[in-house]
Design a protein around this motif. Structure first.
Motif, PDB file in Angstrom:
ATOM      1  N   ASP A 144       0.831  -1.218   0.000  1.00 13.22           N
ATOM      2  CA  ASP A 144       0.000   0.000   0.000  1.00 13.22           C
ATOM      3  C   ASP A 144       0.861   1.261   0.000  1.00 13.22           C
ATOM      4  N   LEU A 145       2.146   1.115   0.360  1.00 15.43           N
ATOM      5  CA  LEU A 145       3.013   2.289   0.527  1.00 15.43           C
ATOM      6  C   LEU A 145       3.748   2.645  -0.765  1.00 15.43           C
ATOM      7  N   GLU A 146       3.653   3.917  -1.137  1.00 11.73           N
ATOM      8  CA  GLU A 146       4.446   4.430  -2.263  1.00 11.73           C
ATOM      9  C   GLU A 146       5.195   5.668  -1.788  1.00 11.73           C
ATOM     10  N   TYR A 147       6.243   6.032  -2.531  1.00  9.39           N
ATOM     11  CA  TYR A 147       6.934   7.292  -2.266  1.00  9.39           C
ATOM     12  C   TYR A 147       6.883   8.151  -3.518  1.00  9.39           C
ATOM     13  N   LYS A 148       6.770   9.440  -3.292  1.00 12.22           N
ATOM     14  CA  LYS A 148       6.748  10.387  -4.410  1.00 12.22           C
ATOM     15  C   LYS A 148       7.939  11.322  -4.273  1.00 12.22           C
ATOM     16  N   LEU A 149       8.686  11.476  -5.361  1.00 14.36           N
ATOM     17  CA  LEU A 149       9.828  12.393  -5.409  1.00 14.36           C
ATOM     18  C   LEU A 149       9.409  13.620  -6.216  1.00 14.36           C
ATOM     19  N   TYR A 150       9.526  14.789  -5.620  1.00 13.90           N
ATOM     20  CA  TYR A 150       9.298  16.053  -6.337  1.00 13.90           C
ATOM     21  C   TYR A 150      10.667  16.656  -6.619  1.00 13.90           C
ATOM     22  N   TYR A 151      10.953  17.005  -7.854  1.00 13.56           N
ATOM     23  CA  TYR A 151      12.280  17.547  -8.165  1.00 13.56           C
ATOM     24  C   TYR A 151      12.166  18.674  -9.181  1.00 13.56           C
ATOM     25  N   TRP A 152      13.106  19.599  -9.119  1.00  7.91           N
ATOM     26  CA  TRP A 152      13.090  20.758 -10.008  1.00  7.91           C
ATOM     27  C   TRP A 152      14.509  21.288 -10.176  1.00  7.91           C
ATOM     28  N   LYS A 153      14.726  21.966 -11.292  1.00  8.71           N
ATOM     29  CA  LYS A 153      16.033  22.566 -11.556  1.00  8.71           C
ATOM     30  C   LYS A 153      16.218  23.721 -10.577  1.00  8.71           C
ATOM     31  N   ASP A 154      17.407  23.773  -9.942  1.00  5.61           N
ATOM     32  CA  ASP A 154      17.683  24.810  -8.949  1.00  5.61           C
ATOM     33  C   ASP A 154      17.359  26.185  -9.531  1.00  5.61           C
ATOM     34  N   GLN A 155      16.694  26.998  -8.749  1.00  5.71           N
ATOM     35  CA  GLN A 155      16.306  28.357  -9.139  1.00  5.71           C
ATOM     36  C   GLN A 155      15.176  28.416 -10.182  1.00  5.71           C
ATOM     37  N   SER A 156      14.557  27.265 -10.496  1.00  5.96           N
ATOM     38  CA  SER A 156      13.413  27.324 -11.427  1.00  5.96           C
ATOM     39  C   SER A 156      12.164  26.906 -10.675  1.00  5.96           C
ATOM     40  N   SER A 157      11.007  27.140 -11.267  1.00 11.60           N
ATOM     41  CA  SER A 157       9.761  26.842 -10.537  1.00 11.60           C
ATOM     42  C   SER A 157       9.039  25.631 -11.128  1.00 11.60           C
ATOM     43  N   GLY A 158       9.538  25.095 -12.227  1.00 13.23           N
ATOM     44  CA  GLY A 158       8.865  23.940 -12.847  1.00 13.23           C
ATOM     45  C   GLY A 158       9.159  22.663 -12.090  1.00 13.23           C
ATOM     46  N   LYS A 159       8.148  22.155 -11.369  1.00 15.34           N
ATOM     47  CA  LYS A 159       8.360  20.978 -10.517  1.00 15.34           C
ATOM     48  C   LYS A 159       7.849  19.726 -11.225  1.00 15.34           C
ATOM     49  N   LYS A 160       8.640  18.659 -11.193  1.00 17.54           N
ATOM     50  CA  LYS A 160       8.183  17.372 -11.734  1.00 17.54           C
ATOM     51  C   LYS A 160       8.067  16.396 -10.570  1.00 17.54           C
ATOM     52  N   ASP A 161       7.292  15.316 -10.780  1.00 14.01           N
ATOM     53  CA  ASP A 161       7.264  14.295  -9.732  1.00 14.01           C
ATOM     54  C   ASP A 161       7.215  12.901 -10.343  1.00 14.01           C
ATOM     55  N   VAL A 162       7.677  11.952  -9.564  1.00 17.51           N
ATOM     56  CA  VAL A 162       7.714  10.559 -10.000  1.00 17.51           C
ATOM     57  C   VAL A 162       7.475   9.695  -8.768  1.00 17.51           C
ATOM     58  N   THR A 163       6.836   8.525  -8.975  1.00 17.18           N
ATOM     59  CA  THR A 163       6.431   7.673  -7.847  1.00 17.18           C
ATOM     60  C   THR A 163       7.142   6.324  -7.921  1.00 17.18           C
ATOM     61  N   THR A 164       7.447   5.759  -6.752  1.00 20.95           N
ATOM     62  CA  THR A 164       8.039   4.416  -6.723  1.00 20.95           C
ATOM     63  C   THR A 164       7.428   3.606  -5.592  1.00 20.95           C
ATOM     64  N   LYS A 165       7.413   2.288  -5.764  1.00 22.15           N
ATOM     65  CA  LYS A 165       6.980   1.409  -4.671  1.00 22.15           C
ATOM     66  C   LYS A 165       8.194   0.858  -3.931  1.00 22.15           C
ATOM     67  N   SER A 166       9.406   1.248  -4.389  1.00 21.58           N
ATOM     68  CA  SER A 166      10.631   0.760  -3.742  1.00 21.58           C
ATOM     69  C   SER A 166      11.253   1.887  -2.922  1.00 21.58           C
ATOM     70  N   HIS A 167      12.562   1.780  -2.629  1.00 22.59           N
ATOM     71  CA  HIS A 167      13.278   2.797  -1.839  1.00 22.59           C
ATOM     72  C   HIS A 167      14.111   3.710  -2.705  1.00 22.59           C
ATOM     73  N   THR A 168      14.141   3.440  -4.013  1.00 19.60           N
ATOM     74  CA  THR A 168      15.087   4.180  -4.856  1.00 19.60           C
ATOM     75  C   THR A 168      14.384   4.871  -6.004  1.00 19.60           C
ATOM     76  N   PHE A 169      14.908   6.036  -6.330  1.00 13.91           N
ATOM     77  CA  PHE A 169      14.455   6.770  -7.515  1.00 13.91           C
ATOM     78  C   PHE A 169      15.647   6.942  -8.440  1.00 13.91           C
TER      79      PHE A 169
END
Length: 261
Positions: A144-169
């Motif tokens: 039931d547990l997932e993790y979501k990573l939110y990431y963006w280029k430093d100093q920019s506002s465009g945020k992307k996200d990606v989900t995993t069911k493991s411990h690694t992105f």
């Protein structure tokens, strides 16, 4: 006896299955005792005759998929025990579906070329395995547990996200550009508290200079070389000077017997 006030504003607060019951008002002339009622389990009494207005009830909720209610009794100890003390009841609470996922720890991250790798650690719960180690939220939530990573280029506002069911992105990024990111746990099957607390934000530092890239290692190597050079600069002249003096002394000694003849 006088009318004893009963508890009001009863709330459940639960993070990673550590569950605290809170209520009001502060008691005066009486005490509180908490009873936890499960659907199938025996009544458990916690914080017996307390003057606090909160109670850690974690270990009374071990069956995390059971639904519980708390009854907060207002007790005057001197009264005879034949009468049931007045109480107030909480809302229903089911740990599995209502606990909030706490901040995940970012264990490690690296950005090499056009890949950003992030490794996270599952938050632990207060519940133990028989061997004494703590269960993580992954041990309880399983798939039931997932993790979501939110990431963006430093100093920019465009945020992307990606989900995993493991411990690694592993995500694709522009090489030579710095990125910032954070992670949160998610339980998609939950109706409430689906998204957990956000981890701290981390940023990578690439493409600035060799010190940023290899950081500490380079610094240590440079420091070791510098110290070695300094030591040599101090020790070498002293050693050479001593050898010179020793040579002179020997030369003088070798001449001396001749002058006595």
């Amino acid at each position: 006896g006088y009318e004893v006030p009963t508890a009001v504003n009863i709330t459940w607060s639960s993070i990673n299955f550590k569950t605290i019951l809170q209520w009001q008002p502060k008691p005066s002339g009486y005490f509180y005792t908490v009873e936890i009622h499960g659907q199938t389990s025996d009544v458990k009494r916690k914080c017996i005759l307390t003057t606090e207005t909160e109670c850690d009830v974690t270990d009374a909720l071990r069956n995390v998929k059971e639904t519980y209610t708390a009854q907060i009794l207002s007790v005057i100890p001197e009264e005879d025990n034949f009468e049931e003390p007045p109480y107030a009841a909480s809302e229903k609470f089911m740990p599995f579906s209502q606990t909030v996922i706490g901040k995940p720890e970012i264990k490690n991250y690296s950005q090499k070329g056009s890949k950003l790798n992030v490794i996270i650690e599952d938050p632990l719960t207060p519940y133990m395995f028989p061997n004494g180690s703590f269960q993580s939220i992954r041990d309880i939530f399983q798939h039931d547990l997932e993790y979501k990573l939110y990431y963006w280029k430093d100093q920019s506002s465009g945020k992307k996200d990606v989900t995993t069911k493991s411990h690694t992105f592993e995500v694709s990024v522009d090489s030579g550009k710095n990125y910032c990111f954070y992670v949160q746990g998610i339980i998609p099957s939950h109706r409430e508290n689906r998204s957990g607390q956000e981890s701290t934000v981390h940023c990578t530092s690439v493409g600035r200079n060799i010190l940023d890239e290899y950081g500490a290692e380079v610094f240590i190597i440079i420091a070791v070389i510098a110290v070695a050079v300094i030591i040599l600069a101090i020790v070498l002249p002293v050693v050479l000077c001593k050898r010179k003096k020793a040579k002179k002394a020997r030369a003088v000694r070798e001449k001396e017997p001749l002058s006595g003849v």
